[in-house]
Scaffold this motif. Structure first.
Motif, PDB file in Angstrom:
ATOM      1  N   TYR A  45       0.660  -0.862   0.010  1.00 26.55           N
ATOM      2  CA  TYR A  45       0.109  -0.468   0.292  1.00 26.55           C
ATOM      3  C   TYR A  45       1.315   1.229   0.275  1.00 26.55           C
ATOM      4  CZ  TYR A  45      -4.182  -2.907   0.980  1.00 26.55           C
ATOM      5  OH  TYR A  45      -5.558  -3.496   0.969  1.00 26.55           O
ATOM      6  N   LEU A  46       1.358   0.960   1.017  1.00 27.06           N
ATOM      7  CA  LEU A  46       2.986   2.639   0.860  1.00 27.06           C
ATOM      8  C   LEU A  46       3.852   2.664  -0.558  1.00 27.06           C
ATOM      9  CD1 LEU A  46       4.223   4.074   3.125  1.00 27.06           C
ATOM     10  CD2 LEU A  46       6.108   2.962   2.535  1.00 27.06           C
ATOM     11  N   VAL A  47       4.076   1.284  -1.248  1.00 23.93           N
ATOM     12  CA  VAL A  47       4.788   1.756  -2.134  1.00 23.93           C
ATOM     13  C   VAL A  47       3.833   2.406  -3.720  1.00 23.93           C
ATOM     14  CG1 VAL A  47       5.797   0.276  -3.958  1.00 23.93           C
ATOM     15  CG2 VAL A  47       6.329   0.467  -1.810  1.00 23.93           C
ATOM     16  N   GLU A  56      16.596   0.157  -0.137  1.00 32.05           N
ATOM     17  CA  GLU A  56      17.297  -1.476   0.500  1.00 32.05           C
ATOM     18  C   GLU A  56      15.782  -1.919   0.998  1.00 32.05           C
ATOM     19  OE1 GLU A  56      20.667  -3.494   2.077  1.00 32.05           O
ATOM     20  OE2 GLU A  56      20.118  -1.517   2.423  1.00 32.05           O
ATOM     21  N   TYR A  57      15.002  -3.181   0.681  1.00 37.34           N
ATOM     22  CA  TYR A  57      13.769  -3.664   1.680  1.00 37.34           C
ATOM     23  C   TYR A  57      12.730  -3.134   1.641  1.00 37.34           C
ATOM     24  CZ  TYR A  57      18.461  -6.545   4.047  1.00 37.34           C
ATOM     25  OH  TYR A  57      19.412  -6.965   3.961  1.00 37.34           O
ATOM     26  N   SER A  58      12.886  -2.426   0.748  1.00 36.73           N
ATOM     27  CA  SER A  58      11.751  -1.757   0.621  1.00 36.73           C
ATOM     28  C   SER A  58       9.981  -2.723   0.299  1.00 36.73           C
ATOM     29  CB  SER A  58      11.098  -0.853  -0.743  1.00 36.73           C
ATOM     30  OG  SER A  58      11.618  -1.473  -1.684  1.00 36.73           O
ATOM     31  N   SER A  59      10.325  -4.429  -0.180  1.00 31.90           N
ATOM     32  CA  SER A  59       9.171  -5.269   0.082  1.00 31.90           C
ATOM     33  C   SER A  59       8.205  -5.097   1.572  1.00 31.90           C
ATOM     34  CB  SER A  59       9.385  -6.430  -0.689  1.00 31.90           C
ATOM     35  OG  SER A  59      10.608  -6.655   0.178  1.00 31.90           O
ATOM     36  N   GLY A  60       9.781  -5.571   2.683  1.00 32.85           N
ATOM     37  CA  GLY A  60       9.931  -6.065   3.948  1.00 32.85           C
ATOM     38  C   GLY A  60      10.962  -5.640   4.636  1.00 32.85           C
ATOM     39  N   TYR A  61      10.853  -5.294   5.920  1.00 34.74           N
ATOM     40  CA  TYR A  61      12.297  -5.215   6.881  1.00 34.74           C
ATOM     41  C   TYR A  61      11.241  -5.700   7.894  1.00 34.74           C
ATOM     42  CZ  TYR A  61      15.736  -2.258   8.791  1.00 34.74           C
ATOM     43  OH  TYR A  61      17.353  -2.318   9.223  1.00 34.74           O
ATOM     44  N   HIS A  62      12.547  -5.446   8.675  1.00 34.03           N
ATOM     45  CA  HIS A  62      12.982  -5.930  10.269  1.00 34.03           C
ATOM     46  C   HIS A  62      13.928  -5.850  10.855  1.00 34.03           C
ATOM     47  CE1 HIS A  62      12.691  -7.874  14.683  1.00 34.03           C
ATOM     48  NE2 HIS A  62      11.030  -7.774  13.760  1.00 34.03           N
ATOM     49  N   ARG A  63      13.734  -4.813  11.845  1.00 31.03           N
ATOM     50  CA  ARG A  63      16.120  -4.230  12.057  1.00 31.03           C
ATOM     51  C   ARG A  63      16.426  -5.312  12.731  1.00 31.03           C
ATOM     52  NH1 ARG A  63      15.001  -0.353  17.186  1.00 31.03           N
ATOM     53  NH2 ARG A  63      16.944  -0.616  17.058  1.00 31.03           N
ATOM     54  N   SER A  64      15.781  -6.309  12.960  1.00 33.06           N
ATOM     55  CA  SER A  64      16.594  -7.966  14.066  1.00 33.06           C
ATOM     56  C   SER A  64      17.593  -8.585  11.850  1.00 33.06           C
ATOM     57  CB  SER A  64      15.454  -9.026  14.362  1.00 33.06           C
ATOM     58  OG  SER A  64      14.852  -9.100  13.725  1.00 33.06           O
ATOM     59  N   GLY A  65      17.205  -8.486  11.680  1.00 32.02           N
ATOM     60  CA  GLY A  65      17.589  -9.127  10.261  1.00 32.02           C
ATOM     61  C   GLY A  65      16.303  -9.372   8.828  1.00 32.02           C
ATOM     62  N   ASP A  75       7.871 -13.655  -9.545  1.00 36.10           N
ATOM     63  CA  ASP A  75       6.525 -13.161 -10.081  1.00 36.10           C
ATOM     64  C   ASP A  75       5.105 -13.013  -8.884  1.00 36.10           C
ATOM     65  OD1 ASP A  75       6.938 -15.778  -9.514  1.00 36.10           O
ATOM     66  OD2 ASP A  75       6.054 -16.763 -10.920  1.00 36.10           O
ATOM     67  N   GLY A  76       5.723 -13.424  -7.519  1.00 36.47           N
ATOM     68  CA  GLY A  76       5.394 -12.673  -6.102  1.00 36.47           C
ATOM     69  C   GLY A  76       4.866 -11.185  -6.088  1.00 36.47           C
ATOM     70  N   PRO A  77       3.725 -11.073  -4.734  1.00 38.33           N
ATOM     71  CA  PRO A  77       3.013  -9.827  -5.338  1.00 38.33           C
ATOM     72  C   PRO A  77       3.926  -8.498  -5.015  1.00 38.33           C
ATOM     73  CG  PRO A  77       2.840 -11.243  -3.467  1.00 38.33           C
ATOM     74  CD  PRO A  77       3.491 -12.045  -3.879  1.00 38.33           C
ATOM     75  N   TYR A  78       4.816  -8.388  -4.630  1.00 33.50           N
ATOM     76  CA  TYR A  78       5.882  -7.267  -4.538  1.00 33.50           C
ATOM     77  C   TYR A  78       6.163  -6.783  -5.957  1.00 33.50           C
ATOM     78  CZ  TYR A  78       8.822  -3.229  -3.220  1.00 33.50           C
ATOM     79  OH  TYR A  78       9.514  -2.193  -3.375  1.00 33.50           O
ATOM     80  N   VAL A  79       6.854  -7.578  -6.322  1.00 35.11           N
ATOM     81  CA  VAL A  79       7.474  -7.416  -8.152  1.00 35.11           C
ATOM     82  C   VAL A  79       6.076  -7.409  -9.007  1.00 35.11           C
ATOM     83  CG1 VAL A  79       8.523  -7.616  -9.940  1.00 35.11           C
ATOM     84  CG2 VAL A  79      10.027  -8.360  -7.329  1.00 35.11           C
ATOM     85  N   THR A  80       5.519  -8.376  -9.081  1.00 34.65           N
ATOM     86  CA  THR A  80       4.040  -7.382  -9.991  1.00 34.65           C
ATOM     87  C   THR A  80       3.229  -6.020  -9.636  1.00 34.65           C
ATOM     88  OG1 THR A  80       3.738 -10.480  -9.207  1.00 34.65           O
ATOM     89  CG2 THR A  80       1.879  -9.038  -9.549  1.00 34.65           C
ATOM     90  N   LEU A  81       3.245  -6.207  -8.086  1.00 31.42           N
ATOM     91  CA  LEU A  81       2.810  -4.364  -7.971  1.00 31.42           C
ATOM     92  C   LEU A  81       3.710  -3.908  -8.781  1.00 31.42           C
ATOM     93  CD1 LEU A  81       0.458  -2.822  -5.979  1.00 31.42           C
ATOM     94  CD2 LEU A  81       2.470  -2.533  -4.745  1.00 31.42           C
ATOM     95  N   LEU A  82       4.817  -3.459  -8.357  1.00 34.99           N
ATOM     96  CA  LEU A  82       5.920  -2.669  -9.336  1.00 34.99           C
ATOM     97  C   LEU A  82       5.661  -2.134 -10.976  1.00 34.99           C
ATOM     98  CD1 LEU A  82       9.335  -3.357  -7.453  1.00 34.99           C
ATOM     99  CD2 LEU A  82       7.515  -1.936  -6.755  1.00 34.99           C
ATOM    100  N   ARG A  83       5.183  -3.950 -11.182  1.00 32.64           N
ATOM    101  CA  ARG A  83       5.599  -3.898 -12.763  1.00 32.64           C
ATOM    102  C   ARG A  83       4.373  -2.808 -13.127  1.00 32.64           C
ATOM    103  NH1 ARG A  83       7.127  -9.479 -15.316  1.00 32.64           N
ATOM    104  NH2 ARG A  83       6.251  -7.874 -16.904  1.00 32.64           N
ATOM    105  N   ARG A  84       2.678  -3.797 -12.009  1.00 35.08           N
ATOM    106  CA  ARG A  84       1.608  -3.011 -12.374  1.00 35.08           C
ATOM    107  C   ARG A  84       1.291  -1.796 -12.635  1.00 35.08           C
ATOM    108  NH1 ARG A  84      -1.008  -5.907  -8.766  1.00 35.08           N
ATOM    109  NH2 ARG A  84      -1.518  -4.252  -7.542  1.00 35.08           N
ATOM    110  N   ARG A  85       1.765  -1.253 -11.535  1.00 33.07           N
ATOM    111  CA  ARG A  85       2.007   0.489 -10.899  1.00 33.07           C
ATOM    112  C   ARG A  85       2.218   0.942 -12.362  1.00 33.07           C
ATOM    113  NH1 ARG A  85      -1.952   3.026  -9.629  1.00 33.07           N
ATOM    114  NH2 ARG A  85      -0.617   4.189  -8.280  1.00 33.07           N
ATOM    115  N   ALA A  86       3.940   0.266 -12.086  1.00 31.15           N
ATOM    116  CA  ALA A  86       4.616   1.183 -13.085  1.00 31.15           C
ATOM    117  C   ALA A  86       3.894   1.225 -14.625  1.00 31.15           C
ATOM    118  CB  ALA A  86       5.632   0.872 -12.859  1.00 31.15           C
TER     119      ALA A  86
END
Length: 280
Positions: free
Chosen positions: A21-23, A42-51, A61-72
């Motif tokens: 949603y943020l992207v 970096e890590y804009s699909s998901g990030y946690h401070r512990s690693g 072909d997962g949800p994140y890159v699919t979203l990038l391609r659709r919104r582009a």
């Protein structure tokens, strides 16, 4: 011709759906100002401070890159963004395979232009990224994307500390060096970030854009440095989007005045290739 670039210094959560949603909103904001390119950390699909590791990984072909391609495709805005892909190396304890810290570039038609898998893992300052991630191949083709009269080339975060990484992207034609990062906070870390981006800009006569992640434990402080070393944009630690216009003619003038790329006498060779050539 100018290329309009929106720098999205966002706070990334552990929640992948929330990040999408943020992207999507960042794309909307970039489209409103007629940007040609959106830059995400970096890590804009998901990030946690512990690693970040295999638990954050998604296929291309997962949800994140699919979203990038659709919104582009919907907005006509190209994007360079960090994500995590599944790797194939087992964990040290024989557990699940590791992840891969990666960048993807998508053009304004929604086509995946290329992928860069981070070569230099952040095993420094008390952190061991290699415990959770595997490095990319040192001899992979650099990630570049052409927009208007400028070529953008990308490396990731800790790669910035290795000037050969930037030089190899420049040798592939990059006029603008993009460095998405989740630059970990700490003593002098913000100073290192700014200084290294400035050095990479001057020594390669490129525009260097560091895209920092905002939030706890990271520095934010996205920076744009011109080929003359002048800082043209510098953000603080807070989430925000800023848009800049890059002029190819101005870059050409800077390179004519300071022809250091033409005057150099050394090339960059991946370490494994150099060692194999010695054996041969």
């Amino acid at each position: 011709m100018t290329v309009r670039v929106t720098v999205a210094q966002v706070t990334v959560a552990d929640d992948h759906e929330a990040n999408r949603y943020l992207v999507a909103d960042a794309f909307a904001q970039a489209a409103k100002v007629d940007a040609d390119l959106l830059l995400l950390p970096e890590y804009s699909s998901g990030y946690h401070r512990s690693g970040v590791g295999i638990e954050h990984a998604e296929e291309l072909d997962g949800p994140y890159v699919t979203l990038l391609r659709r919104r582009a495709a919907e907005t006509g805005v190209a994007v360079i963004a960090g994500t995590t892909l599944p790797g194939d190396d087992p964990a040290p304890d024989g557990g699940p395979r590791k992840g891969v810290n990666a960048l993807v570039a998508v053009d304004g038609a929604g086509e995946l232009v290329g992928v860069y898998r981070k070569v230099h893992l952040y095993d420094a300052f008390g952190t061991r990224e290699s415990d959770r991630l595997q490095p990319g191949p040192v001899d992979a083709e650099p990630l570049t994307i052409r927009l208007g009269d400028l070529t953008f080339g990308a490396i990731t975060c800790y790669d910035l500390r290795f000037p050969e990484s930037a030089r190899r992207v420049v040798d592939a034609g990059a006029d603008v060096l993009v460095v998405p990062a989740a630059w970990v906070a700490g003593p002098l870390k913000a100073e290192h970030w700014r200084t290294l981006l400035t050095a990479r800009a001057i020594e390669n006569t490129v525009v260097a854009i560091g895209v920092g992640m905002a939030g706890k434990g990271v520095t934010g402080r996205s920076v744009l440095v011109g080929p003359d070393g002048v800082v043209g944009l510098e953000l603080d630690e807070t989430p925000q989007l800023r848009t800049v216009d890059l002029d190819a003619d101005e870059l050409a003038k800077a390179r004519a005045a300071n022809p250091s790329l033409a005057n150099r006498r050394y090339t960059v060779v991946p370490r494994e290739d150099r060692e194999s050539s010695r054996e041969g």
